[in-house]
Design an enzyme around this catalytic site. Structure first.
Site, short mmCIF file in Angstrom:
data_model
loop_
_atom_site.label_atom_id
_atom_site.label_comp_id
_atom_site.label_asym_id
_atom_site.label_seq_id
_atom_site.Cartn_x
_atom_site.Cartn_y
_atom_site.Cartn_z
N PRO A 83 1.48 3.25 3.39
CA PRO A 83 1.21 2.02 2.61
C PRO A 83 0.15 1.15 3.28
CG PRO A 83 3.57 2.36 2.96
CD PRO A 83 2.85 3.32 3.85
N GLU A 84 -0.96 0.95 2.58
CA GLU A 84 -2.01 0.04 3.03
C GLU A 84 -1.95 -1.17 2.07
OE1 GLU A 84 -5.77 2.10 3.65
OE2 GLU A 84 -4.73 3.97 4.06
#
Ligand SMILES: [Zn+2]
Length: 290
Positions: A2-3
């Site tokens: 997850p960015e």
């Protein structure tokens, strides 16, 4: 992994589906989840509290409680939040469950992570402020411009890719979006920051904003583990041009995408469109949004 776009999507899902709910009881299911305190204290400060907000700062997911405390999550590599129901109850790799109460009794918010790297802590307002104080600007803030980037790191001889991954320089960029951003900006990941021209700083700042915005628009990138609150993959993986495309044709010049380690991270780029000597080659292959 997850960015910014993935955490943003989860945050929006929480706002839509969970904020307002009472957490009747929180149960820590993995001993490594909680940092900066005990699992028991974490459970106590979340239990019998109402969730009054959800926010994102960089890649941190922040869940605000009516006590003034905030639970801060770093989903790292494979952290997933799942709302049950409608999602079927997950049985494995669970790190936390929040049992919801009142009219939502029977609903639960699970944190699942097979990699076990997700970390969480509960902080009061001051603690949260301090925790977030070293982060660089949000890419969509007014503060974040080509001029800012140039002032901040333009004097350094460091390679550009590790610099845009540095959360103190800019918030929210991780390995997937970094490769796509540099491809868009036609910058070789090993280019030294102090060799970039004004035009290249402009292209870089623009590519950071554009690629992260596209990731949000497409509800995140699911290369492997990312899921939204309803266990659905994102769609932005269908729009990637270089990440894990080694051996494929470059959509801009028809050359081959390569994979090499840069700053210790696997990096994917087109050596013709992103010349290490900085001479601009290749076509304008910038991402276009509908
Ligand atoms: Zn190319």
């Amino acid at each position: 992994m997850p960015e910014l776009p993935e955490v943003e999507t989860i945050k929006e899902d929480l706002r839509e589906l969970v904020v307002g709910a009472l957490v009747e009881r929180a149960e820590v299911l993995h001993p490594n989840l909680v940092e900066g305190g005990t699992a028991r204290e974490f459970e106590r400060r979340l239990s019998e509290r109402r969730i009054v907000g959800a926010r994102r700062r960089a890649k941190h997911l922040i869940v605000d409680l009516d006590s003034g405390d905030a639970a801060v999550f770093q989903l790292k590599i494979g952290g997933q939040f799942l709302l049950v129901p409608p999602v079927k109850e997950p049985k494995r790799n669970l790190m936390l469950v929040m049992h919801l109460g009142e009219e939502r009794a029977g609903e639960r918010l699970f944190l699942r992570d097979g990699t076990e790297f997700t970390r969480a802590r509960v902080l009061d307002r001051e603690g949260l402020e301090e925790r977030l104080s070293e982060l660089g600007p949000e890419p969509f803030s007014e503060e974040f411009t080509a001029e800012y980037l140039k002032q901040k790191v333009g004097g350094r001889r460091a390679q550009i890719k590790p610099l845009i991954l540095d959360q103190k320089v800019v918030s929210g960029v991780g390995n997937i979006y970094a490769d796509e951003i540099l491809y868009d900006a036609r910058l070789h990941p090993r280019r030294k920051a102090n060799t970039l021209t004004d035009g290249e700083w402009e292209r870089l700042a623009e590519a950071i904003k554009k690629n992260l915005a596209a990731g949000i628009e497409h509800r995140g990138t699911t290369v492997r583990l990312y899921r939204d609150l309803l266990d659905r993959p994102g769609d932005h993986q269908n729009h990637l041009r270089v990440f894990e495309k080694q051996g494929d044709e470059c959509p801009g010049c028809g050359g081959r995408i390569v994979r090499e380690k840069v700053g210790g991270r696997p990096s994917h780029f087109c050596p013709s469109c992103q010349r290490e000597d900085g001479e601009s080659g290749g076509a304008d292959v910038r991402l276009r949004l509908a």
